[in-house]
Design a protein around this motif. Structure first.
Motif, PDB file in Angstrom:
ATOM      1  N   VAL A 174      13.641  -5.094  18.958  1.00 55.11           N
ATOM      2  CA  VAL A 174      14.606  -6.184  18.955  1.00 55.11           C
ATOM      3  C   VAL A 174      14.138  -7.203  17.924  1.00 55.11           C
ATOM      4  CG1 VAL A 174      15.729  -7.984  20.309  1.00 55.11           C
ATOM      5  CG2 VAL A 174      15.132  -5.801  21.389  1.00 55.11           C
ATOM      6  N   GLY A 175      14.808  -7.223  16.772  1.00 51.08           N
ATOM      7  CA  GLY A 175      14.441  -8.175  15.728  1.00 51.08           C
ATOM      8  C   GLY A 175      14.210  -7.547  14.374  1.00 51.08           C
ATOM      9  N   ALA A 176      14.425  -6.224  14.233  1.00 48.01           N
ATOM     10  CA  ALA A 176      14.181  -5.574  12.942  1.00 48.01           C
ATOM     11  C   ALA A 176      14.924  -4.248  12.866  1.00 48.01           C
ATOM     12  CB  ALA A 176      12.691  -5.340  12.723  1.00 48.01           C
ATOM     13  N   HIS A 177      15.318  -3.905  11.650  1.00 46.24           N
ATOM     14  CA  HIS A 177      15.851  -2.584  11.361  1.00 46.24           C
ATOM     15  C   HIS A 177      14.765  -1.757  10.676  1.00 46.24           C
ATOM     16  CE1 HIS A 177      20.378  -3.842  11.418  1.00 46.24           C
ATOM     17  NE2 HIS A 177      19.927  -3.485  12.618  1.00 46.24           N
ATOM     18  N   VAL A 178      14.455  -0.585  11.215  1.00 50.99           N
ATOM     19  CA  VAL A 178      13.474   0.316  10.610  1.00 50.99           C
ATOM     20  C   VAL A 178      14.090   1.703  10.514  1.00 50.99           C
ATOM     21  CG1 VAL A 178      11.480  -0.987  11.438  1.00 50.99           C
ATOM     22  CG2 VAL A 178      12.421   0.861  12.851  1.00 50.99           C
ATOM     23  N   ASN A 179      13.449   2.560   9.727  1.00 47.86           N
ATOM     24  CA  ASN A 179      13.943   3.923   9.544  1.00 47.86           C
ATOM     25  C   ASN A 179      13.301   4.909  10.510  1.00 47.86           C
ATOM     26  OD1 ASN A 179      15.599   3.172   7.317  1.00 47.86           O
ATOM     27  ND2 ASN A 179      13.778   3.168   6.007  1.00 47.86           N
ATOM     28  N   GLY A 180      12.405   4.429  11.359  1.00 50.16           N
ATOM     29  CA  GLY A 180      11.744   5.296  12.317  1.00 50.16           C
ATOM     30  C   GLY A 180      10.413   4.698  12.723  1.00 50.16           C
ATOM     31  N   GLU A 181       9.733   5.345  13.662  1.00 44.93           N
ATOM     32  CA  GLU A 181       8.487   4.789  14.174  1.00 44.93           C
ATOM     33  C   GLU A 181       7.349   4.887  13.163  1.00 44.93           C
ATOM     34  OE1 GLU A 181       6.373   8.276  16.745  1.00 44.93           O
ATOM     35  OE2 GLU A 181       8.103   7.311  17.698  1.00 44.93           O
ATOM     36  N   ASP A 182       7.550   5.640  12.069  1.00 46.46           N
ATOM     37  CA  ASP A 182       6.518   5.748  11.029  1.00 46.46           C
ATOM     38  C   ASP A 182       6.833   4.902   9.810  1.00 46.46           C
ATOM     39  OD1 ASP A 182       4.941   7.586  12.495  1.00 46.46           O
ATOM     40  OD2 ASP A 182       6.276   9.226  11.905  1.00 46.46           O
ATOM     41  N   ASP A 183       7.818   4.042   9.901  1.00 46.19           N
ATOM     42  CA  ASP A 183       8.186   3.151   8.800  1.00 46.19           C
ATOM     43  C   ASP A 183       7.207   1.974   8.754  1.00 46.19           C
ATOM     44  OD1 ASP A 183       9.427   1.732   6.828  1.00 46.19           O
ATOM     45  OD2 ASP A 183      11.309   1.393   7.911  1.00 46.19           O
ATOM     46  N   ALA A 184       6.439   1.867   7.677  1.00 46.40           N
ATOM     47  CA  ALA A 184       5.424   0.803   7.557  1.00 46.40           C
ATOM     48  C   ALA A 184       6.107  -0.520   7.225  1.00 46.40           C
ATOM     49  CB  ALA A 184       4.400   1.174   6.490  1.00 46.40           C
ATOM     50  N   ALA A 185       6.616  -1.173   8.254  1.00 46.72           N
ATOM     51  CA  ALA A 185       7.430  -2.371   8.052  1.00 46.72           C
ATOM     52  C   ALA A 185       6.824  -3.619   8.681  1.00 46.72           C
ATOM     53  CB  ALA A 185       8.827  -2.140   8.644  1.00 46.72           C
ATOM     54  N   PHE A 186       5.582  -3.535   9.186  1.00 43.66           N
ATOM     55  CA  PHE A 186       5.039  -4.650   9.958  1.00 43.66           C
ATOM     56  C   PHE A 186       3.668  -5.066   9.443  1.00 43.66           C
ATOM     57  CE2 PHE A 186       7.727  -1.961  12.623  1.00 43.66           C
ATOM     58  CZ  PHE A 186       8.733  -2.869  12.903  1.00 43.66           C
ATOM     59  N   SER A 187       3.449  -6.373   9.447  1.00 48.55           N
ATOM     60  CA  SER A 187       2.190  -6.935   8.944  1.00 48.55           C
ATOM     61  C   SER A 187       1.249  -7.345  10.056  1.00 48.55           C
ATOM     62  CB  SER A 187       2.485  -8.145   8.051  1.00 48.55           C
ATOM     63  OG  SER A 187       3.197  -9.142   8.784  1.00 48.55           O
ATOM     64  N   GLY A 188       1.679  -7.232  11.298  1.00 51.51           N
ATOM     65  CA  GLY A 188       0.813  -7.615  12.411  1.00 51.51           C
ATOM     66  C   GLY A 188       1.436  -7.242  13.734  1.00 51.51           C
ATOM     67  N   ALA A 189       0.622  -7.296  14.773  1.00 46.21           N
ATOM     68  CA  ALA A 189       1.081  -7.006  16.128  1.00 46.21           C
ATOM     69  C   ALA A 189       0.354  -7.921  17.093  1.00 46.21           C
ATOM     70  CB  ALA A 189       0.835  -5.541  16.485  1.00 46.21           C
ATOM     71  N   GLU A 190       1.002  -8.229  18.197  1.00 53.02           N
ATOM     72  CA  GLU A 190       0.389  -9.016  19.267  1.00 53.02           C
ATOM     73  C   GLU A 190       0.641  -8.293  20.583  1.00 53.02           C
ATOM     74  OE1 GLU A 190       1.008 -13.432  17.199  1.00 53.02           O
ATOM     75  OE2 GLU A 190       2.300 -12.805  18.863  1.00 53.02           O
ATOM     76  N   ILE A 191      -0.401  -8.198  21.400  1.00 56.45           N
ATOM     77  CA  ILE A 191      -0.287  -7.471  22.663  1.00 56.45           C
ATOM     78  C   ILE A 191      -0.929  -8.272  23.782  1.00 56.45           C
ATOM     79  CG2 ILE A 191      -2.397  -6.151  22.156  1.00 56.45           C
ATOM     80  CD1 ILE A 191      -1.228  -3.872  23.846  1.00 56.45           C
TER      81      ILE A 191
END
Length: 495
Positions: free
Chosen positions: A115-132
């Motif tokens: 929720v918040g982005a369009h990607v081409n799949g789970e292997d699309d390198a589209a993110f610069s960070g993650a928070e968990i």
């Protein structure tokens, strides 16, 4: 907390339009719903073509068996881009030939949603960070923004006091080129006035921010997040559920706001089914049941060690944590898992000692094979191996952690190694364990699991003193030690 993440244990709904990435000019209206029980379901007013068709000749359409799935479906809802990943139709109702023409209806299930982005799949390198955020991460972090004070006059509490907030410095460490930051975020004071009284509250949340050297994909973020989740699960000796996971969208250029301030980071919330679902409102773990926190093993030290241990001993750690995430209901399953984890742990530690020198073993094997008919030699050659036995491996594992802790855990290592080997061999070779009662099998499983845990804690650098405390004070390991003294002591000996 500002910009609250989407908790995985809370339901959500998004109404909007949805389309296939290669057909953006053919959107279909519908509603995406998420619930922890039912997962992710997209209900469309209309339908994507999921029938598998071919046209062998002009004017002839053939419908084949099966149904088409979609790697990705894009959407726009609640002023946000949405990507559904791993989609398949669960129901479709077409109105072809009906008396009253009306839209088709289709229901699509998805494995995960951004929720918040369009990607081409789970292997699309589209993110610069993650928070968990993971269950009991606040306790494990051994830090808080809150400090409490109770006023006292002449040694008596006088009813005064305060709660103060002091920001906690970020703790950071670089692991294999990826930065892991242990951070806190808290809300401002809030006073909730009720008819029967007033409640003042603030909320402090500990989470781990993951910053890779270069943009990574959703699958890469999952892997980095699971590193944190599994560490907390090992530290707390129970399944550590994921409360929320969100990603920072990588952008080539960030346009500043009109006042000159930088625009806020664009985030994408992740909805999926983790190995364990977390609850942010559940009661925190009892401190006696925690093996270690950042107080005994600092964040900057334990995370690199855990990355190395988990990578080297991946199979063993997965089998051990599997007993926490999805415990089997039958002791035989647990027996095979625990003993199997011990074997692969021993192999992963690379401490194998060959029973015989290489030259001697080769001579002995060749002499034995001379007695075997030539037609069966290849088969026997594969069976005769210069490897340690299961009992050898169990002895070696028991010798690695602090020996005082091992002595507290079980008074008779010989008996444990013997009965564990017998139980595993009987089960795998005969399909049953006639020489063990249920109570003894349970003791074998629990003690073997505890030996694996102590080995992992030893590899992480937990002190001998703390290993002793765990066996003496942790409720489950203390009960395991009692069980070992009852069922894993040679007849006639004094535990």
């Amino acid at each position: 907390m500002a910009n609250n993440p989407l908790n995985l244990d809370e339901a959500g709904e998004w109404s909007g339009i949805w389309w296939l990435p290669d057909e953006p000019d053919q959107p279909i209206p519908g509603v995406l719903r998420y619930s922890p029980a039912d997962g992710l379901v997209l209900s469309l007013i209309g339908a994507f073509e999921n029938r598998i068709m071919s046209t062998p000749s002009p004017g002839l359409t053939v419908f084949h068996e099966g149904s088409r799935n979609w790697d990705v479906i894009h959407g726009a809802a609640e002023q946000q881009e949405i990507s559904l990943i791993g989609c398949y139709p669960s129901d479709v109702r077409r109105t072809i030939g009906s008396r009253v023409k009306s839209p088709d209806k289709q229901t699509i299930a998805a494995m995960s949603v951004l929720v918040g982005a369009h990607v081409n799949g789970e292997d699309d390198a589209a993110f610069s960070g993650a928070e968990i955020a993971v269950e009991d991460l606040d306790f494990w972090a051994a830090s808080s923004v809150f400090e409490g004070f109770l006023g006292a006059t002449d040694g008596e509490i006088d009813g005064t006091g305060s709660i103060s907030v002091k920001p906690v410095p970020t703790r950071s460490v670089l692991v294999a080129g990826t930065e892991f930051r242990l951070q806190h975020q808290h809300t401002l004071p809030f006073f909730d006035q009720r008819k029967g009284g007033t409640v003042g509250r603030m909320h402090d949340t500990a989470f781990v921010r993951i910053v890779p050297a270069s943009p990574f994909s959703l699958s890469g973020a999952w892997e980095a997040a699971s590193l944190v989740q599994d560490l907390i699960s090992l530290a707390t000796h129970r399944a550590a559920g994921v409360i929320w996971l969100r990603l920072e969208v990588a952008e080539a250029e960030i346009t500043p706001l009109p006042d000159g301030y930088p625009a806020p980071r664009r985030r994408a919330e992740v909805l999926y089914s983790p190995s364990a679902l977390g609850s942010g409102d559940a009661k925190a773990i009892d401190r006696r049941r925690v093996f270690f926190t950042c107080e005994s093993l600092p964040f900057e030290e334990v995370l690199p060690r855990w990355h190395k241990v988990r990578g080297q001993l991946k199979a063993a750690t997965s089998m051990l944590l599997g007993l926490r995430y999805a415990p089997a209901r039958y002791v035989e399953n647990n027996l095979l898992t625990a003993v199997g984890a011990a074997e692969v742990l021993h192999r992963g530690l690379r401490i194998d000692e060959k029973p015989f020198p290489r030259a001697d073993f080769k001579a002995m094997r060749d002499a034995m094979l001379e007695q075997v008919p030539e037609s069966h030699r290849e088969r026997f050659k594969g069976v005769i191996r210069n490897d340690p036995t299961l009992r050898d491996r169990l002895y070696a594992l028991a010798a690695r952690p602090d020996q005082d802790a091992i002595a507290l855990l079980m008074p008779d290592v010989d008996r444990w190694a013997e009965r564990t080997t017998r139980a595993r061999n009987d089960l795998t070779h005969e399909g049953k364990t006639p020489n063990h009662c249920m109570e003894e099998l349970i003791a074998v499983v629990e003690v073997t699991t505890a030996v694996i845990i102590l080995n992992l804690l030893h590899e992480l650098g937990l002190s001998a003193e703390r290993q002793n405390e765990i066996v003496r004070e942790h409720p489950q390991l203390r009960a395991t030690a009692t069980t070992a003294r009852e069922w894993l002591v040679a007849p006639g000996s004094v535990p």
